[in-house]
Design a protein around this motif. Structure first.
Motif, PDB file in Angstrom:
ATOM      1  N   ALA A   8      44.870  27.482  44.070  1.00 55.79           N
ATOM      2  CA  ALA A   8      43.887  28.153  44.927  1.00 55.79           C
ATOM      3  C   ALA A   8      42.554  28.372  44.210  1.00 55.79           C
ATOM      4  CB  ALA A   8      44.438  29.482  45.409  1.00 55.79           C
ATOM      5  N   GLY A   9      42.580  28.432  42.889  1.00 56.28           N
ATOM      6  CA  GLY A   9      41.362  28.677  42.132  1.00 56.28           C
ATOM      7  C   GLY A   9      41.667  29.503  40.898  1.00 56.28           C
ATOM      8  N   ILE A  10      40.639  30.035  40.309  1.00 61.29           N
ATOM      9  CA  ILE A  10      40.788  30.914  39.148  1.00 61.29           C
ATOM     10  C   ILE A  10      40.869  32.330  39.690  1.00 61.29           C
ATOM     11  CG2 ILE A  10      39.719  31.695  37.010  1.00 61.29           C
ATOM     12  CD1 ILE A  10      38.226  28.913  37.033  1.00 61.29           C
ATOM     13  N   LYS A  13      41.695  39.731  39.318  1.00 59.33           N
ATOM     14  CA  LYS A  13      41.722  40.942  40.160  1.00 59.33           C
ATOM     15  C   LYS A  13      41.904  40.580  41.645  1.00 59.33           C
ATOM     16  CE  LYS A  13      40.885  43.907  36.829  1.00 59.33           C
ATOM     17  NZ  LYS A  13      41.904  44.809  36.356  1.00 59.33           N
ATOM     18  N   ASN A  14      42.754  39.600  41.899  1.00 56.27           N
ATOM     19  CA  ASN A  14      43.045  39.103  43.253  1.00 56.27           C
ATOM     20  C   ASN A  14      41.826  38.494  43.943  1.00 56.27           C
ATOM     21  OD1 ASN A  14      45.798  39.564  43.266  1.00 56.27           O
ATOM     22  ND2 ASN A  14      45.555  41.669  43.964  1.00 56.27           N
ATOM     23  N   LEU A  15      40.816  38.133  43.182  1.00 55.33           N
ATOM     24  CA  LEU A  15      39.652  37.428  43.706  1.00 55.33           C
ATOM     25  C   LEU A  15      39.721  35.988  43.208  1.00 55.33           C
ATOM     26  CD1 LEU A  15      36.848  40.057  42.989  1.00 55.33           C
ATOM     27  CD2 LEU A  15      38.159  39.740  45.080  1.00 55.33           C
ATOM     28  N   LEU A  16      39.258  35.054  44.025  1.00 55.92           N
ATOM     29  CA  LEU A  16      39.304  33.638  43.658  1.00 55.92           C
ATOM     30  C   LEU A  16      37.929  33.131  43.258  1.00 55.92           C
ATOM     31  CD1 LEU A  16      41.685  32.292  46.428  1.00 55.92           C
ATOM     32  CD2 LEU A  16      42.208  32.663  44.022  1.00 55.92           C
ATOM     33  N   TYR A  17      37.906  32.394  42.153  1.00 53.54           N
ATOM     34  CA  TYR A  17      36.679  31.823  41.619  1.00 53.54           C
ATOM     35  C   TYR A  17      36.851  30.322  41.427  1.00 53.54           C
ATOM     36  CZ  TYR A  17      35.399  36.631  40.483  1.00 53.54           C
ATOM     37  OH  TYR A  17      35.101  37.962  40.563  1.00 53.54           O
ATOM     38  N   GLY A  18      35.734  29.629  41.348  1.00 54.49           N
ATOM     39  CA  GLY A  18      35.754  28.205  41.065  1.00 54.49           C
ATOM     40  C   GLY A  18      34.616  27.853  40.135  1.00 54.49           C
ATOM     41  N   SER A  19      34.780  26.723  39.446  1.00 56.22           N
ATOM     42  CA  SER A  19      33.712  26.276  38.551  1.00 56.22           C
ATOM     43  C   SER A  19      33.643  24.761  38.555  1.00 56.22           C
ATOM     44  CB  SER A  19      33.938  26.789  37.128  1.00 56.22           C
ATOM     45  OG  SER A  19      34.901  26.008  36.460  1.00 56.22           O
ATOM     46  N   LYS A  20      32.483  24.266  38.183  1.00 59.40           N
ATOM     47  CA  LYS A  20      32.259  22.820  38.131  1.00 59.40           C
ATOM     48  C   LYS A  20      33.175  22.184  37.087  1.00 59.40           C
ATOM     49  CE  LYS A  20      28.442  19.559  37.937  1.00 59.40           C
ATOM     50  NZ  LYS A  20      26.998  19.402  37.778  1.00 59.40           N
ATOM     51  N   GLN A  26      40.016  18.932  36.413  1.00 53.96           N
ATOM     52  CA  GLN A  26      41.204  19.057  37.271  1.00 53.96           C
ATOM     53  C   GLN A  26      42.143  20.190  36.820  1.00 53.96           C
ATOM     54  OE1 GLN A  26      43.021  15.194  37.475  1.00 53.96           O
ATOM     55  NE2 GLN A  26      41.299  14.323  38.581  1.00 53.96           N
ATOM     56  N   TRP A  27      41.565  21.341  36.542  1.00 50.13           N
ATOM     57  CA  TRP A  27      42.367  22.491  36.137  1.00 50.13           C
ATOM     58  C   TRP A  27      43.358  22.891  37.221  1.00 50.13           C
ATOM     59  CZ3 TRP A  27      38.847  26.739  33.600  1.00 50.13           C
ATOM     60  CH2 TRP A  27      38.268  26.219  32.444  1.00 50.13           C
ATOM     61  N   TYR A  28      42.939  22.794  38.472  1.00 51.98           N
ATOM     62  CA  TYR A  28      43.753  23.310  39.583  1.00 51.98           C
ATOM     63  C   TYR A  28      45.050  22.530  39.756  1.00 51.98           C
ATOM     64  CZ  TYR A  28      39.218  25.428  40.449  1.00 51.98           C
ATOM     65  OH  TYR A  28      38.033  26.108  40.304  1.00 51.98           O
ATOM     66  N   THR A  29      45.085  21.290  39.299  1.00 52.49           N
ATOM     67  CA  THR A  29      46.320  20.514  39.402  1.00 52.49           C
ATOM     68  C   THR A  29      47.079  20.499  38.085  1.00 52.49           C
ATOM     69  OG1 THR A  29      45.107  18.478  38.916  1.00 52.49           O
ATOM     70  CG2 THR A  29      45.470  19.009  41.229  1.00 52.49           C
ATOM     71  N   LYS A  30      46.368  20.603  36.965  1.00 56.36           N
ATOM     72  CA  LYS A  30      47.015  20.512  35.653  1.00 56.36           C
ATOM     73  C   LYS A  30      47.457  21.870  35.102  1.00 56.36           C
ATOM     74  CE  LYS A  30      44.457  16.425  34.136  1.00 56.36           C
ATOM     75  NZ  LYS A  30      43.461  15.929  33.177  1.00 56.36           N
ATOM     76  N   LEU A  31      46.616  22.877  35.229  1.00 50.26           N
ATOM     77  CA  LEU A  31      46.873  24.165  34.585  1.00 50.26           C
ATOM     78  C   LEU A  31      47.450  25.183  35.566  1.00 50.26           C
ATOM     79  CD1 LEU A  31      43.585  24.481  32.495  1.00 50.26           C
ATOM     80  CD2 LEU A  31      45.792  23.651  31.739  1.00 50.26           C
ATOM     81  N   LYS A  32      48.538  24.853  36.193  1.00 52.47           N
ATOM     82  CA  LYS A  32      49.129  25.761  37.180  1.00 52.47           C
ATOM     83  C   LYS A  32      49.603  27.053  36.509  1.00 52.47           C
ATOM     84  CE  LYS A  32      50.650  21.974  40.024  1.00 52.47           C
ATOM     85  NZ  LYS A  32      51.771  21.174  40.410  1.00 52.47           N
ATOM     86  N   ASN A  33      49.127  28.171  37.020  1.00 51.82           N
ATOM     87  CA  ASN A  33      49.504  29.503  36.562  1.00 51.82           C
ATOM     88  C   ASN A  33      49.328  29.689  35.056  1.00 51.82           C
ATOM     89  OD1 ASN A  33      50.174  30.324  39.194  1.00 51.82           O
ATOM     90  ND2 ASN A  33      52.179  29.378  39.000  1.00 51.82           N
TER      91      ASN A  33
END
Length: 129
Positions: A8-10, A13-20, A26-33
């Motif tokens: 879902a993102g970074i 505090k239950n807020l979602l962030y994204g970065s270039k 490809q952090w979102y697919t590789k670095l799960k949790n």
């Protein structure tokens, strides 16, 4: 602080962030949790920062659309809203459980009453003559 990288993102505090950089690498697919260290200003949570390994630079992460409602809030406000929402959700769950229990009790009472009526009804067989 610590943030978690998920599909879902970074999350911080239950807020979602994204970065270039996160998209490019490809952090979102590789670095799960996976947990990452971040730096933030509690007065401006529309951005958080991930320090580079060299300590000289950082990656800016911006607030994603699902969390934009908190764009202008302070950290204390966000924590308060989240606690309030959790309390309301727990209260609603409690009401739903109680409603289910009451419904089950009423159904058992109706079945019991129907069985008693059937038992008390006299069955008089009639002859075909």
């Amino acid at each position: 602080g610590k943030a978690t990288v998920s599909r879902a993102g970074i999350k911080f505090k239950n807020l979602l962030y994204g970065s270039k950089r996160a998209i490019e690498e490809q952090w979102y697919t590789k670095l799960k949790n996976k947990s990452v260290s971040i730096v933030y200003d509690p007065r401006h949570l529309d951005r958080i920062y991930i320090p580079n390994d060299d300590g000289l630079d950082y990656e800016t992460c911006i607030l994603l659309e699902p969390s934009e409602q908190y764009k202008t809030d302070f950290l204390e406000d966000i924590v308060f809203h989240q606690q309030l929402r959790n309390e309301l959700e727990e209260e609603e769950r409690s009401k739903q459980v109680q409603l289910t229990i009451n419904t089950d009790t009423m159904m058992e009472q109706i079945i019991k009453t129907a069985k008693e009526k059937k038992k008390n009804t006299l069955y008089k067989p009639t002859s075909k003559k």
